[in-house]
Design an enzyme around this catalytic site. Sequence first.
Site, PDB file in Angstrom:
ATOM      1  CG  HIS A 155      -2.053  -0.994   1.066  1.00 13.02           C
ATOM      2  ND1 HIS A 155      -3.324  -0.646   0.680  1.00 13.02           N
ATOM      3  CD2 HIS A 155      -2.067  -2.339   1.208  1.00 13.02           C
ATOM      4  CE1 HIS A 155      -4.076  -1.722   0.604  1.00 13.02           C
ATOM      5  NE2 HIS A 155      -3.331  -2.773   0.922  1.00 13.02           N
ATOM      6  CG  ASP A 363       0.150   9.189   1.004  1.00 11.35           C
ATOM      7  OD1 ASP A 363       0.092   8.019   1.420  1.00 11.35           O
ATOM      8  OD2 ASP A 363      -0.513  10.119   1.484  1.00 11.35           O
TER       9      ASP A 363
HETATM   10  C1  GDG Z   1      -2.076   3.741   3.473  1.00 13.04           C
HETATM   11  C2  GDG Z   1      -1.083   4.444   2.542  1.00 13.04           C
HETATM   12  C3  GDG Z   1      -2.827   4.443   0.751  1.00 13.04           C
HETATM   13  C4  GDG Z   1      -8.235   9.905   8.394  1.00 13.04           C
HETATM   14  N1  GDG Z   1      -8.588  10.644   9.455  1.00 13.04           N
HETATM   15  C5  GDG Z   1      -9.834  10.270   9.773  1.00 13.04           C
HETATM   16  C6  GDG Z   1     -10.245   9.282   8.873  1.00 13.04           C
HETATM   17  N2  GDG Z   1      -9.235   9.060   8.044  1.00 13.04           N
HETATM   18  C7  GDG Z   1      -9.299   8.103   6.941  1.00 13.04           C
HETATM   19  C8  GDG Z   1      -9.396   8.813   5.614  1.00 13.04           C
HETATM   20  C9  GDG Z   1      -8.876   7.748   4.670  1.00 13.04           C
HETATM   21  C10 GDG Z   1      -7.866   7.010   5.533  1.00 13.04           C
HETATM   22  O1  GDG Z   1      -8.136   7.337   6.891  1.00 13.04           O
HETATM   23  C11 GDG Z   1      -6.455   7.456   5.243  1.00 13.04           C
HETATM   24  O2  GDG Z   1      -6.072   6.883   4.044  1.00 13.04           O
HETATM   25  P1  GDG Z   1      -4.823   7.423   3.241  1.00 13.04           P
HETATM   26  O3  GDG Z   1      -4.828   6.743   1.932  1.00 13.04           O
HETATM   27  O4  GDG Z   1      -4.931   8.901   3.113  1.00 13.04           O
HETATM   28  O5  GDG Z   1      -3.530   7.121   4.106  1.00 13.04           O
HETATM   29  P2  GDG Z   1      -2.893   5.935   5.040  1.00 13.04           P
HETATM   30  O6  GDG Z   1      -3.644   5.749   6.283  1.00 13.04           O
HETATM   31  O7  GDG Z   1      -1.475   6.335   5.225  1.00 13.04           O
HETATM   32  O8  GDG Z   1      -2.995   4.612   4.149  1.00 13.04           O
HETATM   33  C12 GDG Z   1      -1.815   5.298   1.527  1.00 13.04           C
HETATM   34  C13 GDG Z   1      -3.697   3.642   1.715  1.00 13.04           C
HETATM   35  O9  GDG Z   1      -2.914   2.900   2.640  1.00 13.04           O
HETATM   36  C14 GDG Z   1      -4.601   2.661   0.961  1.00 13.04           C
HETATM   37  O10 GDG Z   1      -3.869   1.852   0.103  1.00 13.04           O
HETATM   38  O11 GDG Z   1      -3.645   5.298  -0.020  1.00 13.04           O
HETATM   39  O12 GDG Z   1      -0.913   5.883   0.605  1.00 13.04           O
HETATM   40  O13 GDG Z   1      -0.156   5.232   3.283  1.00 13.04           O
HETATM   41  O14 GDG Z   1      -9.878   6.856   4.304  1.00 13.04           O
HETATM   42  O15 GDG Z   1     -10.712   9.204   5.376  1.00 13.04           O
HETATM   43  N3  GDG Z   1     -11.439   8.697   8.891  1.00 13.04           N
HETATM   44  C15 GDG Z   1     -12.303   9.128   9.850  1.00 13.04           C
HETATM   45  N4  GDG Z   1     -11.970  10.087  10.763  1.00 13.04           N
HETATM   46  C16 GDG Z   1     -10.762  10.691  10.760  1.00 13.04           C
HETATM   47  O16 GDG Z   1     -10.493  11.548  11.586  1.00 13.04           O
HETATM   48  N5  GDG Z   1     -13.520   8.596   9.874  1.00 13.04           N
END
Ligand code: GDG
Length: 454
Positions: A155, A363
């Site tokens: 990921h 990312d």
């Molecule tokens: C890894 C990779 C890749 C965040 N704060 C809150 C909240 N979130 C949710 C977001 C989103 C998720 O968390 C974060 O996803 P990301 O993709 O931005 O980042 P990582 O956690 O680092 O994920 C990344 C991912 O895996 C999938 O393959 O895209 O590059 O690092 O869904 O909405 N959700 C809620 N409250 C929050 O305060 N409900």
Amino acid sequence: MARIVIVSNRVPSPNERGPRAGGLAVGLADALKDGGLWFGWSGEIAKTSRSEVKRVEADGITYATIDLCQEDYDRFYVGFANSTLWPLLHFRLGLIDFKREDLEGYIEVNRTYAAALALELRPDDLVWIHDYHLIPLGQELRKLGVKNRLGFFLHIPFVPASLFTALPQGNQLLRAFCAYDVVGFQTDEHRRDFLDCIEQILGLKAESDGQVETSTGRMQAIANPIGIDARGFAALATKAERSPETQRLKASLVGRALVIGVDRLDYSKGLPNRFDAFGRLLNSFPEHRQKVSYLQIAARSREDVSEYQAIRRELDRKAGNINGRFAEFDWVPLRYMTRAVGRNTLAGFYRAARIGLVTPLRDGMNLVAKEFIAAQDDNDPGVLVLSRFAGAAEDLSEALIVNPFDPDEIAEAMHQALIMPLDERKDRMARLRGRVFTVTAEAYCREFLKALAA
Ligand code: GDG
């Protein structure tokens, strides 16, 4: 049809309705609904040594989980996974805190998982393993005689060979990838860097389609970008527009434009530079003072890792400086919270925002960028400011693409977004929505499983 087995570090509880229940969990659960198995860590620390596998059935899916003991958690999760692999694969060599005993713990936990998982497998199961915590799991399963098709998806980014060689015993980890039939990456760039490592470090030959002949068989590296349940999220956002939280947020803005950032509180997300950029926007473009409010939701994560404590202190200080410098008695420019908010609330907030700020230094993909797009109102959409180093930028070129290391460039993009005419906003967002509604979580699962079953 073959049964699908998903393995991930954290297994969502079947009833997870909390603030973190995310889109990927929904997408994967969908792939399992015809009777699949989801295996991994329960998220619990067992008091003594490792415990037995616990099973829960819900909606046709079997969730099988195992606890970790404190020592495993420290060496495997806090140690090698999050203090060596995470910084390495986000290009942050200076943040690596490598210890041999952590690497040993990492291998041991993967071995324990393999022993428990092997007992659950049926001969024609398709096994799909997720992320950097579990790279050696395929190899450990093979050692136990497992002959199933094994797939792995990373990921987070992969790094060029010149960086990868910094990893002590990196060859061993690279060889572990070769136990899989299919290895998936978020972008073609990550896939190419991985294949370069395979060629330069292991001396194996990679074909142009990503096939590699290994000592034990064939492995194929593919690029398969992850997506979200765009329709579901759009519906959530439309509904949440009328929710009490969104109404309260809008009332508090008193007509000001909302800039929103949503990230786990992680040094890869570029938050200090983003705060600096907001300060520069207010300094260099004073016409926006008192006309914008920036809400940064930065849910605390991995608080056991010292670098995460350091970034939190840095952000507290920067937020204080910006507000101390620019606030008026009736205007707080930056609202910064480190608590997670509910997913519905988040969807409504994205929809209310004029700018989505997504500026990670690196990312794998970044799902926030996709959620922001899915949540927009076609008739009055916001503008996405996106780091060129997020995997999402490979596909979302109609966003305002910035170099996250340059706070002035981010500030200029915010200015451009704030003055952008409605027609241009609509045009850019329509194209972005086309992509996000096509490359969905469902398409991601379908494509990976197609490659794995081939
Ligand atoms: C890894 C990779 C890749 C965040 N704060 C809150 C909240 N979130 C949710 C977001 C989103 C998720 O968390 C974060 O996803 P990301 O993709 O931005 O980042 P990582 O956690 O680092 O994920 C990344 C991912 O895996 C999938 O393959 O895209 O590059 O690092 O869904 O909405 N959700 C809620 N409250 C929050 O305060 N409900």
